[in-house]
Scaffold this active site. Structure first.
Site, PDB file in Angstrom:
ATOM      1  CG  ASP A 194      -1.628  -3.392   5.824  1.00 15.76           C
ATOM      2  OD1 ASP A 194      -0.430  -3.787   5.807  1.00 15.76           O
ATOM      3  OD2 ASP A 194      -2.340  -2.467   6.119  1.00 15.76           O
ATOM      4  CG  HIS A 197      -0.094  -1.928  10.567  1.00 13.01           C
ATOM      5  ND1 HIS A 197       0.918  -1.622   9.130  1.00 13.01           N
ATOM      6  CD2 HIS A 197      -1.267  -1.531  10.058  1.00 13.01           C
ATOM      7  CE1 HIS A 197      -0.050  -1.495   8.134  1.00 13.01           C
ATOM      8  NE2 HIS A 197      -1.229  -1.354   8.796  1.00 13.01           N
ATOM      9  CG  ASP A 246      -6.412  -4.667   7.457  1.00  9.02           C
ATOM     10  OD1 ASP A 246      -6.076  -4.655   6.395  1.00  9.02           O
ATOM     11  OD2 ASP A 246      -6.282  -3.618   8.115  1.00  9.02           O
ATOM     12  CD  GLU A 291     -11.469  -1.185   4.488  1.00  8.75           C
ATOM     13  OE1 GLU A 291     -11.157  -0.930   3.342  1.00  8.75           O
ATOM     14  OE2 GLU A 291     -12.638  -1.448   4.814  1.00  8.75           O
ATOM     15  CE1 TYR A 311       1.098   3.719   7.346  1.00  9.36           C
ATOM     16  CE2 TYR A 311      -0.480   2.446   8.610  1.00  9.36           C
ATOM     17  CZ  TYR A 311      -0.135   3.368   7.657  1.00  9.36           C
ATOM     18  OH  TYR A 311      -1.282   3.810   6.653  1.00  9.36           O
ATOM     19  NE  ARG A 364      -2.761   6.240   7.788  1.00  5.84           N
ATOM     20  CZ  ARG A 364      -2.011   7.149   7.052  1.00  5.84           C
ATOM     21  NH1 ARG A 364      -2.227   8.366   7.615  1.00  5.84           N
ATOM     22  NH2 ARG A 364      -1.428   6.944   5.812  1.00  5.84           N
ATOM     23  CD  GLU A 371      -1.370  -1.991   2.277  1.00  6.68           C
ATOM     24  OE1 GLU A 371      -0.324  -2.455   2.151  1.00  6.68           O
ATOM     25  OE2 GLU A 371      -2.370  -2.809   2.864  1.00  6.68           O
TER      26      GLU A 371
END
Length: 767
Positions: free
Chosen positions: A82, A328, A84, A86, A283, A285, A10
């Site tokens: 990632d 993360h 997850d 999303e 990271y 977020r 991403e």
DNA sequence: CAGTGAGCGAGCTTCCGCTTGACTT
């Protein structure tokens, strides 16, 4: 020829790190987040055909996708977004948009950006998990349906341009309800009793265990104390322990940066982004408090070397937030040995905070010794309490800070008699819950499982830019505080004024927020329910596990929503917006109302609906709201003069009439069709001399910033350098071009090529 | 930028979540 490989992630920062681990034959590219989404305009969901979504590659993502397509040609593609919901959806959208063949497409997930983690992941590739993707699609479609079906209802019933959504509407509701609690709170005065005793040559401060309810009771108590004896009847010593907090997540970082550094949520995220891009922190977020094994052992080494074994206590933290997706790590420095990092003072401060918190999380607890003395008063039930606290071992406080000074109690035996030196009764007031700040609102939303780390800052921004919430410094008010003192047996009473309720950066709802929340609460109760997201999440989990299809979930949800939409469409504006009668106009004997219209609040004289036979003279007259008043606080006295607007102020030197009025953007002067803002001044009292001065100043300033004037098209000096404008579109003057030499033709050409002015959110007049 | 206020009409607005530069007057 060697096989080409393309790894897709991403973020460009992640791509940069990964590319260092890989040899030739591998390229790493980033998607910059999602590359496809529902169209911005229109619902993009076919309600008649199983809620089938339409996905588009946004205009700003065309370039990214083309670049990915080019690099993917003839390569094995590793989708490394990632792990997850999303992230899985991003992997799927990439495979769709790039039309990747399954034979050469490998999905990999790793949780640490290290060479071994990447190698291990590449040894075990899998296919895209469609169940997880479908859970994301359901989430996306649900949010679209809520947002794009409810918002238009608000445009019709309250005001154009408003918005409603699963996250923002709950945020606004929280703020509205907190404000109402505060407004409805009945404060109670109580009296706190403190005393100074003498014990073997040492002063001993203590406090009565309970507060007394009234001035008279407190006075009686102080009188009674004069003749009483005081005796220690209990000494309790307990070992206390204070544990370090888990390393930062996005939410806790925002809270702590607000508390210690007074950063706004947005400021914190921007600074953290810079630190991340420069490789100083992991990271930013994230909802995980997890540290990598590597980080834990590095922290341990650092602590052993710099503080010694007593201070080391390596541990893993479990994430307690129920919505956590843990793609993360926690936020931590990428190297504990780097004690200072950041390009400017603010970045360095934020880095320090992150470093301290992460390191402290791996350190020992602080050990305390708490002592509590109970002091009994003769003929009285409630005892006095004296507390001592000694820090035996500072542990993590050495790094995190916050160690308090020791409170040492004098050597005392149980049963010992104490002499009373002085006693005070001070009035204190019960306080309502505090208003939310940006950071405490984020905390609350996270507790409710609403919103994600990447959206906290944007959500805070949205509720403010839509005119629902204002961030305010509250001035507070003065309050009379009473106290009684008993000094060496002499009793005296005092009154002093104290400032109460002063506060900085608090979120306060506007009347617009109240109307909107009331409307949504009445007609869409389930959606603004605090548990709506949690319930939706449990369905999304079922979809991710393959126990429910996304179509089933959305179908059921919409079947519930549709009748609510139909019912609320029928209510009239009059039912949803408030109307307040301020009183009667003494001149016309007509009622004066404060109302809320499509363009904000306004005043009205006379009934809205005159009876049939009455003539047009009885039509209501409208007037603007007085400056800095709201629907809730405007008075009749303030309102009456507004009906005299626009007011003739006089003439300019050459005889043009000047008038003063209040419009959507505040008070202004008008000369023919020229408008000049007089923000901060009162249009009711401004005189001709002042007006002429303001006009002259304004015209001078305008002339100064004009480089060339072709009538409609002008060349102006702006904040970002010279530019050409036709009043609608602006165009930069290219560097190297002398703006004063531009011809009308050249200006037209520049304007033609300029991108259309980006739409700015419509400014709303304050409610 | 500087109108109006009910409701109608055209056409505009709007969601959440993933990620950075582009852009602003």
């Amino acid at each position: 020829m060697a096989q080409k490989n393309l790894i897709i992630v991403e973020s460009p920062a992640k791509a940069k790190t990964l590319s260092k681990f890989l040899g030739p034959g591998y390229s790493v590219k980033s998607t910059f987040g999602h590359i496809r989404d529902l169209p911005k305009k229109g619902l993009g969901v076919d309600k008649e055909h199983g809620f089938k979504p339409t996905y588009e590659i946004g205009i700003d993502k065309q370039k990214v996708v083309n670049e990915l397509k080019k690099t993917a040609r003839g390569a094995v593609v590793w989708l490394a977004s990632d792990g997850d919901r999303e992230g899985e959806a991003i992997a799927w959208h990439v495979s769709q948009a790039l039309k990747l063949r399954p034979q050469v497409t490998k999905r990999i997930v790793f949780h640490e950006i290290t060479k071994p983690a990447l190698s291990a992941a590449m040894d075990h590739p899998r296919a895209v998990d469609m169940d997880l993707v479908n859970a994301q699609q359901a989430r996306r479609i649900l949010d679209r349906l809520v947002g794009y079906e409810l918002s238009p209802m608000l445009w019709k019933k309250i005001q154009p341009g408003l918005s409603a959504g699963r996250v923002q509407s709950v945020a606004v509701r929280l703020i509205v309800e907190r404000e109402r609690e505060i407004q409805g709170f009945k404060t109670k005065g109580q009296f706190k009793i403190t005393a100074d005793f003498m014990a073997g040559g040492h002063k001993l401060p203590a406090e009565l265990k309970e507060k007394l309810p009234a001035l008279k009771v407190a006075e009686e108590f102080l009188n009674k104390a004069n003749g009483s004896t005081f005796r220690v009847n209990g000494i309790q010593t307990k070992a206390g322990k204070r544990n370090p907090s888990a390393p930062f997540t996005t939410s806790t970082l925002q809270q702590e940066a607000a508390r210690q550094l007074r950063f706004s949520v947005k400021q914190t995220m921007t600074l953290a982004q810079r630190l991340y891009e420069n490789g100083h922190i992991t990271y930013m977020r994230t909802d995980s408090t997890n540290l990598s094994e590597l980080a834990i052992s590095e922290a341990e080494r650092y602590i052993l070397k710099n503080y010694g074994a007593r201070y080391s206590d390596p541990k893993r933290y479990k994430t307690s937030v129920r919505s956590a997706q843990e793609a993360h790590e926690a936020i931590r420095p990428t190297g504990f040995a780097r004690t200072v990092a950041g390009a400017d003072e603010q970045q360095r401060k934020l880095y320090q905070l992150i470093w301290r918190r992460a390191l402290a999380s791996q350190m020992s607890p602080a050990n305390l010794q708490n002592t509590e003395l109970t002091i009994a008063m003769s003929d009285f039930q409630i005892p006095f309490i004296a507390k001592g606290e000694i820090l035996n071992f500072d542990g993590y406080l050495k790094v995190w800070g916050g160690a308090k000074d020791d409170v040492v109690l004098p050597p005392i035996k149980s049963g010992q008699k104490l002499k009373l030196l002085a006693m005070t009764a001070l009035e204190t007031f019960t306080k309502p819950l505090a208003r939310y700040s940006e950071a405490t609102l984020v905390k609350k939303l996270e507790e409710l499982g609403i919103g994600r780390p990447s959206t906290y800052a944007p959500t805070i921004n949205t509720v403010q830019s839509r005119g629902y919430v204002e961030k305010k410094d509250l001035e507070g008010s003065l309050r009379q505080v009473q106290s009684i003192t008993n000094k060496s047996g002499k009793i005296s009473m005092h009154t002093q004024e104290l400032l109460v309720g002063a506060d900085r950066g608090k979120l306060v709802p506007t009347p617009l927020a109240e109307m909107t929340t009331d409307f949504l609460m009445k007609h869409f109760t389930d959606i603004v329910d605090y548990d709506f997201t949690a319930r939706a999440e449990s369905d999304l989990d079922k979809i991710a596990d393959g126990h429910l299809t996304w179509q089933q979930m959305i179908k059921k949800f919409y079947a519930g929503l549709e009748p609510l939409l139909a019912r609320s469409a029928k209510v009239s504006r009059a039912e949803t917006v408030p109307l307040r009668e301020l009183g009667t106009d003494p001149a016309t004997k007509k009622p004066i109302f404060a109302r809320y219209g499509r363009f904000g609040p306004f005043l009205q004289r006379g009934e809205a609906k005159p009876k049939k036979d009455q003539d047009t003279l009885n039509k209501p007259v409208f007037a603007p709201m007085p400056p800095s008043t709201t629907l809730d606080n405007v008075t009749l006295e303030q309102a009456l003069p507004m009906f005299k607007l626009p007011r003739g102020v006089g003439q300019t030197e050459i005889g043009e009439p000047i008038s003063a009025d209040i419009g959507r953007f505040g008070p202004f002067l008008k000369i023919n069709s020229e408008f000049i803002s007089i923000k901060g001044r009162d249009p009711m009292i401004i005189n001709e001399t002042q007006a002429r001065e303001i006009i002259k100043e304004h015209r001078d300033k305008k002339a100064k910033q004009t480089i060339r004037d072709f009538g409609d098209i002008r060349v102006l000096k702006g904040r970002y350098g010279p530019y050409v404008t036709n009043g609608v579109k602006n165009a930069r003057v290219p560097t190297g071009q002398e703006p004063a030499n531009l011809s009308l033709e050249q200006c037209r050409e520049l304007l033609k090529n300029a991108a259309g002015s980006r739409k700015r959110p419509r400014r709303r007049s304050k409610a």
